[in-house]
Design a protein around this motif. Structure first.
Motif, PDB file in Angstrom:
ATOM      1  N   GLY A 150       7.565  19.287  -8.639  1.00  0.00           N
ATOM      2  CA  GLY A 150       8.963  18.943  -8.339  1.00  0.00           C
ATOM      3  C   GLY A 150       9.115  18.123  -7.084  1.00  0.00           C
ATOM      4  O   GLY A 150      10.180  18.080  -6.477  1.00  0.00           O
ATOM      5  N   ILE A 151       8.037  17.476  -6.654  1.00  0.00           N
ATOM      6  CA  ILE A 151       8.132  16.687  -5.426  1.00  0.00           C
ATOM      7  C   ILE A 151       8.291  15.223  -5.769  1.00  0.00           C
ATOM      8  O   ILE A 151       7.557  14.684  -6.598  1.00  0.00           O
ATOM      9  CB  ILE A 151       6.862  16.891  -4.574  1.00  0.00           C
ATOM     10  N   LYS A 152       9.313  14.595  -5.146  1.00  0.00           N
ATOM     11  CA  LYS A 152       9.463  13.159  -5.314  1.00  0.00           C
ATOM     12  C   LYS A 152       9.783  12.559  -3.956  1.00  0.00           C
ATOM     13  O   LYS A 152      10.871  12.751  -3.422  1.00  0.00           O
ATOM     14  CB  LYS A 152      10.575  12.862  -6.333  1.00  0.00           C
ATOM     15  N   LEU A 153       8.762  11.898  -3.421  1.00  0.00           N
ATOM     16  CA  LEU A 153       8.935  11.327  -2.081  1.00  0.00           C
ATOM     17  C   LEU A 153       9.660   9.993  -2.195  1.00  0.00           C
ATOM     18  O   LEU A 153       9.366   9.178  -3.067  1.00  0.00           O
ATOM     19  CB  LEU A 153       7.572  11.118  -1.421  1.00  0.00           C
TER      20      LEU A 153
ATOM     21  N   ARG B  44       0.829  -1.205   0.000  1.00  0.00           N
ATOM     22  CA  ARG B  44       0.000   0.000   0.000  1.00  0.00           C
ATOM     23  C   ARG B  44       0.865   1.257   0.000  1.00  0.00           C
ATOM     24  O   ARG B  44       0.530   2.251  -0.633  1.00  0.00           O
ATOM     25  CB  ARG B  44      -0.954  -0.025   1.199  1.00  0.00           C
ATOM     26  N   LEU B  45       1.963   1.185   0.732  1.00  0.00           N
ATOM     27  CA  LEU B  45       2.836   2.353   0.774  1.00  0.00           C
ATOM     28  C   LEU B  45       3.433   2.630  -0.611  1.00  0.00           C
ATOM     29  O   LEU B  45       3.484   3.777  -1.063  1.00  0.00           O
ATOM     30  CB  LEU B  45       3.950   2.122   1.802  1.00  0.00           C
ATOM     31  N   MET B  46       3.846   1.540  -1.309  1.00  0.00           N
ATOM     32  CA  MET B  46       4.448   1.727  -2.626  1.00  0.00           C
ATOM     33  C   MET B  46       3.420   2.295  -3.604  1.00  0.00           C
ATOM     34  O   MET B  46       3.723   3.162  -4.430  1.00  0.00           O
ATOM     35  CB  MET B  46       5.007   0.399  -3.164  1.00  0.00           C
ATOM     36  N   ALA B  47       2.193   1.801  -3.465  1.00  0.00           N
ATOM     37  CA  ALA B  47       1.132   2.287  -4.357  1.00  0.00           C
ATOM     38  C   ALA B  47       0.827   3.753  -4.073  1.00  0.00           C
ATOM     39  O   ALA B  47       0.705   4.579  -4.986  1.00  0.00           O
ATOM     40  CB  ALA B  47      -0.115   1.438  -4.172  1.00  0.00           C
ATOM     41  N   LEU B  48       0.740   4.077  -2.789  1.00  0.00           N
ATOM     42  CA  LEU B  48       0.449   5.456  -2.403  1.00  0.00           C
ATOM     43  C   LEU B  48       1.560   6.390  -2.884  1.00  0.00           C
ATOM     44  O   LEU B  48       1.323   7.474  -3.407  1.00  0.00           O
ATOM     45  CB  LEU B  48       0.306   5.537  -0.878  1.00  0.00           C
ATOM     46  N   ARG B  49       2.784   5.914  -2.712  1.00  0.00           N
ATOM     47  CA  ARG B  49       3.944   6.737  -3.099  1.00  0.00           C
ATOM     48  C   ARG B  49       3.900   7.014  -4.614  1.00  0.00           C
ATOM     49  O   ARG B  49       4.118   8.145  -5.053  1.00  0.00           O
ATOM     50  CB  ARG B  49       5.230   6.014  -2.710  1.00  0.00           C
ATOM     51  N   GLU B  50       3.590   5.954  -5.357  1.00  0.00           N
ATOM     52  CA  GLU B  50       3.561   6.115  -6.806  1.00  0.00           C
ATOM     53  C   GLU B  50       2.493   7.132  -7.215  1.00  0.00           C
ATOM     54  O   GLU B  50       2.728   8.019  -8.035  1.00  0.00           O
ATOM     55  CB  GLU B  50       3.291   4.755  -7.460  1.00  0.00           C
ATOM     56  N   LYS B  51       1.342   7.008  -6.559  1.00  0.00           N
ATOM     57  CA  LYS B  51       0.228   7.907  -6.867  1.00  0.00           C
ATOM     58  C   LYS B  51       0.601   9.355  -6.523  1.00  0.00           C
ATOM     59  O   LYS B  51       0.444  10.265  -7.325  1.00  0.00           O
ATOM     60  CB  LYS B  51      -0.998   7.456  -6.048  1.00  0.00           C
ATOM     61  N   LEU B  52       1.137   9.538  -5.304  1.00  0.00           N
ATOM     62  CA  LEU B  52       1.503  10.892  -4.880  1.00  0.00           C
ATOM     63  C   LEU B  52       2.561  11.476  -5.811  1.00  0.00           C
ATOM     64  O   LEU B  52       2.466  12.619  -6.251  1.00  0.00           O
ATOM     65  CB  LEU B  52       2.042  10.866  -3.441  1.00  0.00           C
ATOM     66  N   ASN B  53       3.583  10.678  -6.097  1.00  0.00           N
ATOM     67  CA  ASN B  53       4.675  11.203  -6.907  1.00  0.00           C
ATOM     68  C   ASN B  53       4.222  11.574  -8.314  1.00  0.00           C
ATOM     69  O   ASN B  53       4.688  12.559  -8.882  1.00  0.00           O
ATOM     70  CB  ASN B  53       5.838  10.213  -6.967  1.00  0.00           C
ATOM     71  N   SER B  54       3.300  10.778  -8.885  1.00  0.00           N
ATOM     72  CA  SER B  54       2.861  11.122 -10.234  1.00  0.00           C
ATOM     73  C   SER B  54       2.009  12.381 -10.203  1.00  0.00           C
ATOM     74  O   SER B  54       2.111  13.225 -11.088  1.00  0.00           O
ATOM     75  CB  SER B  54       2.121   9.945 -10.881  1.00  0.00           C
TER      76      SER B  54
END
Lengths: 464, 330
Positions: free
Chosen positions: A286-289, A270-280
């Motif tokens: 210019g944000i890349k978590l 879930r964290l990886m999915a959330l991260r991907e969603k947020l980053n896209s």
């Protein structure tokens, strides 16, 4: 009896390969010696003739004991006989072989040729340094200290002080000359314990030219303690002050803090999915978590329920810190000598993912380009070290004092996992917490890890 | 740094005493000819006029008497400054100054302190003969409970005298007749004090440390200048007080230079110089390139003849010879 291993105190002659009267050449293996570690071959370093074998095969003798006498070409018998008749502990009557009339022995130069003090036992002067002509070397204290530090062979120097005392100037001159003729000045030559009596023997070993001030050739041959290391060649690299600090602090940490480790696996789907969603969605800003940003925030939030993880051992008391300042280990470029700094993000429990992310990036870049200020590195209360970007699965870290804990994170790897009793593919990360047992017990550590697990596996909680 | 004015050593001491007397009514000056005559060496010029005969007191030639009286006054709350015309004359007052003052706090179990300053000329003044040329720090530094101040410049003299008067323990303040006329820049103002036990690096150098105090510091500076021409770089440390002794400053310097020459105008046997040497041998053994060298007054009573007295005292030539020997340049 030469010292053939660093822990060797005595050796047994397993077998002599030569008999009295045999001619020997430098490098020839004349005996097999059994040490505490193994049976080793013992070569000679001089050409000559075996005059006497003083210790028969099968006998065990202490390191430093005379075991045989060699006559070099042109040497006569009288000196050697005097040496033998005077008995093993000393050979005072013989003087030093260079005068032509004495034997070259298998004993350390200093014990065989001590000169006047014939009644003293060997051990009393075991550390005495002799000049090439056998005279006792007088050295000023500071000259001796520098010579030891810089590994200058005092026996090869001529003292310019009163009575031939070697003074600081003489050692400094030797150091200056070292560049042009490195072998002659360092303590390549066995001062004690080995068989050579001539420094020129060891200088035959190839040396790396001292091209930079950082790299000086290190002798592959024995050090002054008489340890014989066969053929190991190394290059000395000066230790940077950062590495000195790392060495000091980590030795201190590992030797004074009772470390133990607790490891846990985290499901990060879930964290990886959330991260991907947020980053896209945030890419335009210019944000890349990074995964680490989530972990840092998760760690900080976990402290509220488990304040002992965010504490320091202070002798008679434990300091429970009011702030949660998370140190993030930053590795420096290996080409520049490597090194490690811990950048401190302050009040992480009160910062958003975005703030944590941008601060971590700024500090990492600063660390790599121009270094961190004291303020950037001080007051951490907990540290995160992450080798996930290298694909490391799991590792343990050394606590960064005065912290009581450090979390070592591996990579979030796609793995076969069991979810709802089904074998499937999912992201999993393994992290290992190192802890100071004076402050935190195992169950406390486990509970904190469970809280962290809850946050990382339900990552929406990290957003609010 | 505040403004400075150039004044003589003697006036620096006078200014310190006067300022402290204005500041604190308990401070007083007592001794032979300190009042009407303005001091045998004109150190107390104008003080009788300003403070009157109750606080600036002339005494008979009776060191034991007035020193003892002042010690009693100090025990009961005053803060006397006692001038000995010369420290040579303090020897007749040995019992009060060595046997009473420094032990009073200890022996009374803390009931009575002894905040007193003894001051006067120390060391050879120039052709005064054997009995009037004493350098007493060799004797007195052996006694616990005494603070010993031996300044080398007017500025230090003033700042250290003020500290001495405010100190709660007996302070032996040693001046040099040969320095009293020396002029130097002294900070203007009442509030410049120097802590005891803080040496001062008068000149930096790399080859040899010269440690001294009082008048011989100037010989050291001359020697350092001369040795510099020979390529020997000396660091000159002025200890300023020998009890407390700032051994740390000497230690730091010796770690750099590996050589130490102590210049001490007392006799060598059992002297501050031998104490410094012993402590440095202990603390810096692995840093020394030679044993510590010492330049002292010769081990005989002071001669009267001018040329003999010059040879008897530490001088620039002897210091240069010692440094050359210590640095293996002899």
């Amino acid at each position: 009896m030469p010292r053939l291993s660093d822990t060797m105190e005595s050796g047994t002659i397993v077998r002599w390969n030569v008999k009295e009267g045999d001619a020997v050449k430098s490098g020839m293996v004349v005996a097999d010696i059994e040490t505490d570690k193994a049976t080793m071959e013992m070569p000679v370093f001089d050409d000559g003739k075996i005059l006497k074998l003083l210790v028969p095969a099968g006998q065990q003798v202490k390191v430093g004991t005379q075991i045989a006498l060699i006559l070099e070409d042109g040497e006569s018998l009288d000196g050697a006989q005097a040496a033998t008749s005077a008995g093993a502990p000393n050979a005072s009557a013989a003087g030093r072989p260079s005068q032509s009339a004495s034997a070259n022995t298998f004993v350390s130069a200093n014990s065989s040729t001590r000169g006047a003090s014939s009644v003293e036992p060997i051990d009393a002067q075991a550390e005495e340094i002799l000049q090439a002509d056998g005279a006792r070397v007088r050295v000023s204290p500071v000259a001796r200290r520098i010579a030891e530090q810089e590994r200058v062979d005092l026996g090869s120097l001529k003292g310019s002080g009163p009575g031939g005392r070697i003074i600081k100037r003489d050692v400094m001159n030797a150091l200056e000359n070292r560049g042009s003729n490195p072998a002659a000045k360092t303590t390549d030559a066995p001062r004690t314990g080995a068989m050579s009596t001539s420094t020129s023997q060891s200088s035959a070993t190839p040396h790396v030219a001292a091209s930079s001030s950082l790299a000086v050739p290190v002798s592959p041959t024995p050090r002054s303690n008489g340890l014989v290391v066969a053929g190991l060649q190394s290059t000395e690299v000066a230790v940077s002050s950062m590495r000195q600090i790392i060495a000091k602090r980590l030795v201190e940490s590992k030797t004074t803090i009772p470390h133990y480790q607790v490891t846990m696996k985290f499901e990060l789907d879930r964290l990886m999915a959330l991260r991907e969603k947020l980053n896209s969605e945030l890419a335009s800003m210019g944000i890349k978590l990074s995964v680490n940003d989530f972990i840092v925030r998760g760690c900080a939030l976990s402290m509220a329920k488990h304040p002992y993880i965010n504490a320091s051992w202070a002798g008679e008391k434990i300091l429970m810190h009011q702030q949660v300042n998370v140190g993030v280990a930053v590795a420096l470029d290996e080409e520049k000598g490597g090194g490690l700094l811990v950048a401190v993000i302050r009040d992480v429990d009160r910062k958003s993912l975005r703030a944590i992310s941008s601060e971590t990036k700024t500090l990492s870049e600063k660390a790599r380009s121009r270094g961190l200020s004291m303020e950037d590195m001080s007051d951490s209360t907990f540290t995160v070290s992450n080798l996930g970007m290298f694909g490391v699965e799991n590792f343990t870290a050394i606590i960064n004092p005065p912290n009581s804990a450090i979390l070592a994170c591996g990579a979030a790897l796609k793995q076969p996992v069991v979810r709802d009793d089904q074998l499937t593919i999912g992201y999993e990360m393994t992290a290992t917490l190192s802890l100071d047992h004076r402050v935190i017990d195992g169950a406390m550590a486990a509970r904190w890890l469970n809280t962290l697990k809850g946050l990382l596996e339900n990552p929406a909680s990290l957003l609010v | 740094m505040s403004a400075t004015q150039e004044i003589e050593f003697r006036d620096a001491i006078r200014d310190a005493m006067s300022e402290e007397m204005r500041r604190d009514k308990r401070v007083m000056l007592i001794g032979e000819e300190v009042a009407e005559y303005n001091g045998a060496y004109k150190v107390s010029r104008g003080m009788l006029d300003e403070f009157g005969p109750r606080r600036v007191i002339d005494t008979p030639i009776s060191e034991s008497g007035f020193a003892g009286m002042a010690i009693g006054a100090a025990m009961l709350g005053l803060r006397p400054v006692v001038e000995f015309m010369s420290w040579s004359f303090s020897l007749v007052a040995a019992d009060p100054i060595l046997n009473n003052a420094p032990k009073m706090l200890f022996m009374s179990g803390g009931q009575f302190g002894c905040p007193i300053v003894f001051r006067g000329n120390d060391g050879a003044g120039g052709q005064l003969g054997s009995t009037h040329s004493w350098c007493v720090e060799g004797l007195f530094s052996n006694v616990p409970g005494i603070k010993i101040v031996i300044p080398s410049t007017p500025a230090d003299a003033k700042a250290l005298m003020k500290t001495a008067i405010r100190d709660d323990d007996p302070v032996f303040f040693m001046e040099s007749e040969r320095l009293l006329g020396m002029k130097g820049d002294v900070p203007v103002g009442d509030d410049v004090l120097l802590k005891f036990g803080q040496a001062c690096v008068r000149r930096t150098g790399t080859d040899c440390t010269l440690a001294s105090w009082g008048r011989p510091v100037h010989f050291c500076m001359e020697a350092a200048e001369e040795l510099a021409k020979e390529g020997i770089s000396c660091e000159v440390i002025d200890l300023r007080t020998i009890r407390p002794l700032d051994i740390g400053s000497i230690e730091r310097s010796v770690r750099k230079t590996s050589n130490l020459v102590i210049v001490d105008q007392s006799w060598s046997f059992g002297s501050p110089g031998s104490e410094v040497a012993a402590q440095i041998h202990q603390r810096c053994f692995d840093d020394l390139d030679n044993h510590v060298h010492r330049v002292h007054t010769e081990d005989v009573p002071a001669p009267y003849a001018f040329n003999l007295e010059q040879e008897y005292l530490p001088n620039t030539r002897k210091i240069c010879e010692a440094v050359r020997s210590a640095t293996y340049n002899a």
